[in-house]
Design a protein around this motif. Sequence first.
Motif, PDB file in Angstrom:
ATOM      1  N   GLY A   1       0.780  -1.230   0.000  1.00 47.17           N
ATOM      2  CA  GLY A   1       0.000   0.000   0.000  1.00 47.17           C
ATOM      3  C   GLY A   1       0.806   1.272   0.000  1.00 47.17           C
ATOM      4  O   GLY A   1       0.230   2.366  -0.068  1.00 47.17           O
ATOM      5  N   GLU A   2       2.169   1.164   0.076  1.00 49.23           N
ATOM      6  CA  GLU A   2       2.959   2.379   0.026  1.00 49.23           C
ATOM      7  C   GLU A   2       2.667   3.127  -1.278  1.00 49.23           C
ATOM      8  O   GLU A   2       2.385   2.532  -2.305  1.00 49.23           O
ATOM      9  N   HIS A   3       2.746   4.423  -1.206  1.00 52.68           N
ATOM     10  CA  HIS A   3       2.430   5.363  -2.284  1.00 52.68           C
ATOM     11  C   HIS A   3       0.939   5.436  -2.573  1.00 52.68           C
ATOM     12  O   HIS A   3       0.372   6.528  -2.650  1.00 52.68           O
ATOM     13  N   ALA A   4       0.272   4.302  -2.716  1.00 55.27           N
ATOM     14  CA  ALA A   4      -1.170   4.343  -2.959  1.00 55.27           C
ATOM     15  C   ALA A   4      -1.906   4.974  -1.780  1.00 55.27           C
ATOM     16  O   ALA A   4      -2.941   5.628  -1.959  1.00 55.27           O
ATOM     17  N   VAL A   5      -1.370   4.806  -0.569  1.00 56.67           N
ATOM     18  CA  VAL A   5      -2.018   5.351   0.621  1.00 56.67           C
ATOM     19  C   VAL A   5      -2.101   6.871   0.562  1.00 56.67           C
ATOM     20  O   VAL A   5      -3.013   7.484   1.124  1.00 56.67           O
ATOM     21  N   VAL A   6      -1.167   7.496  -0.151  1.00 60.80           N
ATOM     22  CA  VAL A   6      -1.170   8.948  -0.291  1.00 60.80           C
ATOM     23  C   VAL A   6      -2.394   9.417  -1.078  1.00 60.80           C
ATOM     24  O   VAL A   6      -2.869  10.534  -0.909  1.00 60.80           O
ATOM     25  N   TYR A   7      -2.916   8.537  -1.915  1.00 57.14           N
ATOM     26  CA  TYR A   7      -4.055   8.874  -2.778  1.00 57.14           C
ATOM     27  C   TYR A   7      -5.361   8.258  -2.264  1.00 57.14           C
ATOM     28  O   TYR A   7      -6.297   8.040  -3.027  1.00 57.14           O
ATOM     29  N   GLY A   8      -5.412   8.005  -0.961  1.00 58.37           N
ATOM     30  CA  GLY A   8      -6.650   7.561  -0.338  1.00 58.37           C
ATOM     31  C   GLY A   8      -6.858   6.073  -0.278  1.00 58.37           C
ATOM     32  O   GLY A   8      -7.864   5.610   0.270  1.00 58.37           O
ATOM     33  N   GLN A   9      -5.921   5.297  -0.827  1.00 58.19           N
ATOM     34  CA  GLN A   9      -6.041   3.848  -0.776  1.00 58.19           C
ATOM     35  C   GLN A   9      -5.529   3.326   0.578  1.00 58.19           C
ATOM     36  O   GLN A   9      -4.791   4.015   1.279  1.00 58.19           O
ATOM     37  N   PRO A  10      -5.891   2.110   0.962  1.00 55.60           N
ATOM     38  CA  PRO A  10      -5.416   1.569   2.239  1.00 55.60           C
ATOM     39  C   PRO A  10      -3.982   1.055   2.153  1.00 55.60           C
ATOM     40  O   PRO A  10      -3.446   0.846   1.053  1.00 55.60           O
ATOM     41  N   ALA A  11      -3.385   0.864   3.300  1.00 54.16           N
ATOM     42  CA  ALA A  11      -2.065   0.251   3.407  1.00 54.16           C
ATOM     43  C   ALA A  11      -2.074  -0.683   4.606  1.00 54.16           C
ATOM     44  O   ALA A  11      -2.881  -0.530   5.535  1.00 54.16           O
ATOM     45  N   ILE A  12      -1.173  -1.653   4.571  1.00 51.27           N
ATOM     46  CA  ILE A  12      -1.011  -2.587   5.688  1.00 51.27           C
ATOM     47  C   ILE A  12       0.448  -2.546   6.130  1.00 51.27           C
ATOM     48  O   ILE A  12       1.362  -2.652   5.300  1.00 51.27           O
TER      49      ILE A  12
END
Length: 332
Positions: free
Chosen positions: A39-50
């Motif tokens: 989820g790194e980087h995607a989390v910046v655009y509102g996606q989840p991360a673990i």
Amino acid sequence: MNQPVPANPFHTAALRLSDAPTVRAEGEGRVHGKVILIGEHAVVYGQPAIALPVNSVEAAVTLRLFDAARIDSDLYVGLSDAAPEEVAPVLAAVDAVTQAAGFEKGQVGVTIRSSVPVGRGLGSSAAVAGAIVDAAASVAGLRWNDDERYELIQASERIAHGTPSGLDARTVISDHPVYFQHGQASRIEVGTPFGFVIADTGRPSFTAQALAGVRVLHELDHDMATAAINRLGELTEASRIALADGDVPTLGTIMTEAHGLLTRIDVSSAELNDLVTAALDAGAIGAKLTGGGLGGCIIALAATPQATDALATALTKAGAADVWTMTLEATR
């Protein structure tokens, strides 16, 4: 000598749990590192991360009340007033706990010993701040809950990273995997033990540069970047299910696909790609970069927890500067 109790929310909340705090001259705190599973980087655009706790690396802090504030660390030894910019996050953590615990300003000294590597995406600054927070609570005879600990760690993280998501601060004080989205963290259940190996390229990650690159790519090739980010979000959701189901093969497949997507949005590097390939060639079920990218570490999923040592050896032979093994224990 007992310190006066200040009127601030941290101390008030803690005081309810510890009705008669007794200030001691010295206290210790220990906090583990963390690794982003996906989820790194995607989390910046509102996606989840673990993210996962990494108990094989930790920051240990001894906090003492002196006549003058001082720091003893690998980066700097001396009076806090003369400390270089590199230890500004440490000073921010000390300032935060000084106010929250009611210490006299300028009297807190910290000795820091950390095995969490700096600049590798394993939560070094958050772990050090967390250990300072816990050591301060020990000295002041207080118990802060996890939300209070988080807020105090974030005071340091804002100096270290500008606008931190909060993922590091949440995970270094968690004993279980953390699902993180829109600033909110929740616990993930684990259906069977998972064995992981973290391998260091020997080069620091360049998170700010990688984030900036993704932003530019998002503008220049919006459709491609958006599709990759959205797919990373889907893979993160699938990872949560795989962890809960104890589904090692599926999680491995997800991790390797995620690395391909991160490579596509230009946050990988030759060294990271080489270690991912070496991990897969050595029998890893899946592997990917972890953290900001452009350097730093990979995380590889072993076939079983018992297979992590052999995988770590293979990655060392493939050129990893350092390796750490970890087992994510089942929670159900």
